[in-house]
Design an enzyme around this catalytic site. Structure first.
Site: not given
Length: 132
Positions: A33, A41, A67
């Site tokens: 994750t 990002e 996720h």
């Protein structure tokens, strides 16, 4: 010009270094994750850099992601972002991440436009404040 609708796309191959086991976020050799968040990002950041004035960038301020499926080492993952909201210097992106079989993550990510020099100076000032 910075406007909603800007799309970002990044792709990577999952390696041993990107696993939950390697990053300490779990004990399995699957795409971590934290690695998925970093890819999200990066995708959002790179999608809008060309639209910012010189000397400005963005910093991540919020991530709200699910996720939803595991991806093994050796498989490619692809992240797609779309700039969906601009509120002065706050930018909101929708994020979807896929491996070669299915969608593995979805959510939103917020970034804030900053002046690079001012931001770095303020962050570095913490060193002096800590010494006092």
């Amino acid at each position: 010009m910075l406007e909603t609708g800007i799309i970002g796309k990044e792709e990577m191959l999952v390696t041993d270094a990107d696993t939950a086991k390697a990053l300490g976020s779990g004990g399995l050799n699957v795409f971590a994750t934290p690695a998925m968040i970093a890819l999200s990002e990066k995708t959002a950041l790179t999608s809008i850099l060309e639209y910012l004035p010189e000397g400005q960038s963005t910093v991540g301020t919020k991530v709200d992601m699910s996720h939803i499926a595991a991806t093994p080492v050796g498989m490619k993952v692809r992240c797609e972002t779309e700039l969906i909201e601009i509120d002065r210097r706050r930018l909101v992106f929708s994020v979807n991440v896929y491996d070669e079989v299915e969608k593995i993550a979805e959510g939103t990510h917020e970034r804030f436009i900053v002046d690079n020099a001012k931001f770095q100076t303020k962050a570095d000032a913490k060193i002096d404040a800590k010494a006092e």
